[in-house]
Write a protein that holds these residues in place. Structure first.
Motif, PDB file in Angstrom:
ATOM      1  N   GLU A  47       0.860  -1.182   0.000  1.00 55.45           N
ATOM      2  CA  GLU A  47       0.000   0.000   0.000  1.00 55.45           C
ATOM      3  C   GLU A  47       0.898   1.234   0.000  1.00 55.45           C
ATOM      4  O   GLU A  47       2.029   1.171   0.487  1.00 55.45           O
ATOM      5  N   VAL A  48       0.358   2.347  -0.468  1.00 57.12           N
ATOM      6  CA  VAL A  48       1.143   3.586  -0.492  1.00 57.12           C
ATOM      7  C   VAL A  48       1.616   3.932   0.924  1.00 57.12           C
ATOM      8  O   VAL A  48       2.745   4.382   1.127  1.00 57.12           O
ATOM      9  N   ASN A  49       0.747   3.651   1.925  1.00 59.24           N
ATOM     10  CA  ASN A  49       1.162   4.041   3.278  1.00 59.24           C
ATOM     11  C   ASN A  49       2.298   3.187   3.831  1.00 59.24           C
ATOM     12  O   ASN A  49       3.013   3.627   4.713  1.00 59.24           O
ATOM     13  N   LEU A  52       5.205   5.265   2.588  1.00 57.52           N
ATOM     14  CA  LEU A  52       5.341   6.543   3.294  1.00 57.52           C
ATOM     15  C   LEU A  52       5.776   6.330   4.739  1.00 57.52           C
ATOM     16  O   LEU A  52       6.586   7.096   5.269  1.00 57.52           O
ATOM     17  N   THR A  53       5.240   5.275   5.375  1.00 56.46           N
ATOM     18  CA  THR A  53       5.626   5.014   6.762  1.00 56.46           C
ATOM     19  C   THR A  53       7.121   4.731   6.838  1.00 56.46           C
ATOM     20  O   THR A  53       7.803   5.163   7.768  1.00 56.46           O
ATOM     21  N   PHE A  55       9.443   5.951   4.924  1.00 50.79           N
ATOM     22  CA  PHE A  55      10.159   7.237   4.837  1.00 50.79           C
ATOM     23  C   PHE A  55       9.972   8.059   6.106  1.00 50.79           C
ATOM     24  O   PHE A  55      10.872   8.773   6.524  1.00 50.79           O
ATOM     25  N   GLU A  56       8.783   7.930   6.694  1.00 52.31           N
ATOM     26  CA  GLU A  56       8.521   8.668   7.932  1.00 52.31           C
ATOM     27  C   GLU A  56       9.468   8.200   9.038  1.00 52.31           C
ATOM     28  O   GLU A  56       9.923   8.993   9.862  1.00 52.31           O
ATOM     29  N   ILE A  91       3.543  11.857  -4.061  1.00 58.20           N
ATOM     30  CA  ILE A  91       3.362  12.436  -2.728  1.00 58.20           C
ATOM     31  C   ILE A  91       4.705  12.898  -2.167  1.00 58.20           C
ATOM     32  O   ILE A  91       4.806  13.995  -1.595  1.00 58.20           O
ATOM     33  N   LEU A  92       5.745  12.100  -2.375  1.00 62.97           N
ATOM     34  CA  LEU A  92       7.068  12.501  -1.885  1.00 62.97           C
ATOM     35  C   LEU A  92       7.488  13.816  -2.536  1.00 62.97           C
ATOM     36  O   LEU A  92       7.996  14.725  -1.872  1.00 62.97           O
ATOM     37  N   LEU A 134      14.791  13.306   6.908  1.00 67.25           N
ATOM     38  CA  LEU A 134      13.922  12.851   7.998  1.00 67.25           C
ATOM     39  C   LEU A 134      14.604  11.796   8.862  1.00 67.25           C
ATOM     40  O   LEU A 134      14.011  11.258   9.775  1.00 67.25           O
TER      41      LEU A 134
ATOM     42  N   ARG B   6      -8.896  14.575  -2.540  1.00 69.11           N
ATOM     43  CA  ARG B   6      -8.196  15.250  -1.451  1.00 69.11           C
ATOM     44  C   ARG B   6      -7.575  16.571  -1.889  1.00 69.11           C
ATOM     45  O   ARG B   6      -7.237  16.749  -3.055  1.00 69.11           O
ATOM     46  N   ILE B   9      -1.359  18.639  -0.347  1.00 66.11           N
ATOM     47  CA  ILE B   9      -0.751  18.645   0.990  1.00 66.11           C
ATOM     48  C   ILE B   9      -0.349  20.065   1.410  1.00 66.11           C
ATOM     49  O   ILE B   9      -0.497  20.441   2.570  1.00 66.11           O
ATOM     50  N   ARG B  40      -7.381   4.249   4.971  1.00 66.41           N
ATOM     51  CA  ARG B  40      -6.103   4.163   4.271  1.00 66.41           C
ATOM     52  C   ARG B  40      -5.626   5.537   3.790  1.00 66.41           C
ATOM     53  O   ARG B  40      -4.486   5.930   3.999  1.00 66.41           O
ATOM     54  N   GLY B  43      -4.520   7.683   6.571  1.00 62.20           N
ATOM     55  CA  GLY B  43      -3.195   7.246   7.022  1.00 62.20           C
ATOM     56  C   GLY B  43      -2.094   7.789   6.111  1.00 62.20           C
ATOM     57  O   GLY B  43      -1.055   8.251   6.581  1.00 62.20           O
ATOM     58  N   ILE B  44      -2.357   7.742   4.823  1.00 63.45           N
ATOM     59  CA  ILE B  44      -1.369   8.241   3.848  1.00 63.45           C
ATOM     60  C   ILE B  44      -1.132   9.733   4.074  1.00 63.45           C
ATOM     61  O   ILE B  44      -0.005  10.209   4.147  1.00 63.45           O
ATOM     62  N   SER B  47       0.858  10.410   7.301  1.00 66.96           N
ATOM     63  CA  SER B  47       2.300  10.204   7.109  1.00 66.96           C
ATOM     64  C   SER B  47       2.912  11.361   6.336  1.00 66.96           C
ATOM     65  O   SER B  47       3.946  11.912   6.711  1.00 66.96           O
ATOM     66  N   MET B  51       5.648  14.173   7.690  1.00 62.07           N
ATOM     67  CA  MET B  51       6.943  14.358   7.029  1.00 62.07           C
ATOM     68  C   MET B  51       7.093  15.796   6.542  1.00 62.07           C
ATOM     69  O   MET B  51       8.144  16.413   6.701  1.00 62.07           O
ATOM     70  N   LYS B  54       7.895  18.053   9.386  1.00 56.95           N
ATOM     71  CA  LYS B  54       9.273  17.833   9.851  1.00 56.95           C
ATOM     72  C   LYS B  54      10.257  18.528   8.902  1.00 56.95           C
ATOM     73  O   LYS B  54      11.220  19.146   9.331  1.00 56.95           O
ATOM     74  N   LEU B  55       9.959  18.426   7.608  1.00 53.42           N
ATOM     75  CA  LEU B  55      10.835  19.081   6.630  1.00 53.42           C
ATOM     76  C   LEU B  55      10.766  20.598   6.755  1.00 53.42           C
ATOM     77  O   LEU B  55      11.679  21.306   6.361  1.00 53.42           O
TER      78      LEU B  55
END
Lengths: 166, 230
Positions: A47-49, A52-53, A55-56, A91-92, A134, B6, B9, B40, B43-44, B47, B51, B54-55
């Protein structure tokens, strides 16, 4: 492991990349030791999360390794994974982290040398990019990755969780 | 179902910039199905937001997430318990109704939308949703072979297509079906072409969006003493 060496998580499909990693070991192939392999029943489980988790928690890069296109044990899990990796990259990029820190690769279970090559390629790329902004200190990072692995295992075994507990 | 997508961000990050403790609340109903604001997706976003903060050197900001079954129903917000009040801001990943339900429930907490609510629609294909209903409050689908000219005709025409209908496609946008072609084809298929021969009467828009909040009251279902506000 050196403090500045990149740490990589590799999400590997049970039917190909995980076996290829095993083969790379049996063949005594040398590749960087900074990769932590996490087995998935299929990259379609990804999953995408998950990405991401990772990377978090501060990992520097993520490899997603699935079967060759057309060769997925579950028909199209690897194709779905590729699209999810693309979404994670978007997203990144949106939050200001280099998208090239995550990449999807396809290989078969007979390609031990290819697995070693992928890890080497990603390791070189991430060394050039430098550590993730991070990233916590090494021991916290290793601890975070261990925790993540346990969490993923719990998820895969279908452990229930309460979704309304912030 | 209600379809949403959505916000980016950056927009969410800017909305919560003055807060130290933020709770992201997902909704387990429509927006889960349209993959915008369920467990889900929340959650995405959680996260990604942690991040991003934090950045931005805003590491002290707490961003937690949870998902309740249905945000638009106060009884389901109970599942949040006292958690909501422990945060100085809530970012809802429900539709606009969910956002407002949370705002009513937590009057002292800032509530922000994490989604852009789009329309009432259906799943056309995997990952594709299309608008089907405008909620005009006065449904006339029976007159138009089950295809809504208000929602699906770009010009909301009630009496046949305009001159911009070409090979079943609308002139307004490439790939957009002409609603009147669809109405005609379906009416012919089900033997209802004669219905299209009579002039459709003007629509009663008084039941639509104008004139303030709409309300539906079912007296037989109301509980004495707990009825709707006058």
């Amino acid at each position: 492991m050196a403090e500045n060496e990149p740490l990589i998580i590799a999400f590997c499909c049970h039917y190909c990349a995980y076996a290829a990693a095993d083969l790379a070991g049996s063949m005594r192939l040398q590749y960087p030791t900074n990769v932590r392999v996490l087995k998935l029943p299929c990259t379609g489980k990804l999953e995408v999360n998950y990405l991401l988790t990772a990377f978090e928690r501060g990992v520097d890069g993520v490899i997603v390794a699935g079967c060759l296109e057309g060769g997925c044990h579950f028909l199209e899990g690897n194709l779905r994974a590729r699209r999810r990796v693309e979404r994670a990259r978007e997203i990144l990029g949106e939050i200001g982290l280099e998208p090239e820190r995550v990449e999807m690769f396809n290989l078969s279970s007979a390609e031990g040398p290819r697995f070693a090559q992928i890890v080497t390629e990603m390791s070189t790329r991430l060394t050039k990019l430098g550590p993730s902004p991070l990233r916590p200190e090494r021991t916290t990072l290793e601890e975070g990755v261990r925790e993540l692995t346990l969490q993923a295992e719990a998820n895969l075994s279908g452990e229930k969780h309460d979704r309304c507990q912030p | 179902m209600i379809v949403a997508n959505r916000k980016n961000i950056r927009e969410i990050r800017d909305m919560i910039k003055d807060h130290k403790r933020v709770l992201l609340v997902g909704c387990g109903t429509c927006v889960t199905v349209c993959l915008a604001g369920g467990e889900r997706e929340t959650g995405i976003l959680g996260s990604a937001l942690r991040m991003a903060l934090k950045l931005d050197d805003r590491e002290g900001v707490v961003v937690d997430e949870c998902t309740i079954e249905r945000q638009c129903d106060d009884a389901f917000i109970d599942a949040l318990g006292s958690h909501g009040a422990e945060y100085d801001a809530i970012c809802s990943f429900g539709c606009g109704a969910g956002v407002q339900a949370l705002a009513e429930r937590f009057p002292k907490t800032a509530v922000y939308p994490g989604l852009n609510t789009q329309f009432m629609g259906i799943l056309e294909a995997q990952g594709v949703w299309t608008e089907k209903c405008s909620g005009c409050g006065n449904c006339r689908l029976g007159e138009f072979a089950g295809i809504c000219p208000i929602t699906r005709c770009s010009k909301r025409l009630f009496n046949g297509p305009c001159g911009g209908s070409r090979d079943g496609e609308c002139e307004v946008r490439e790939g957009l079906d002409c609603a009147w072609q669809l109405i005609y084809d379906r009416a012919r298929e089900i033997g209802m072409l004669d219905k299209l021969e009579s002039i459709a009467t003007p629509h009663d828009w008084s039941s639509g969006l104008d004139g303030g909040t709409r309300k539906v009251v079912r007296e037989d279902q109301c509980i004495a003493g707990l009825g709707p506000k006058a």
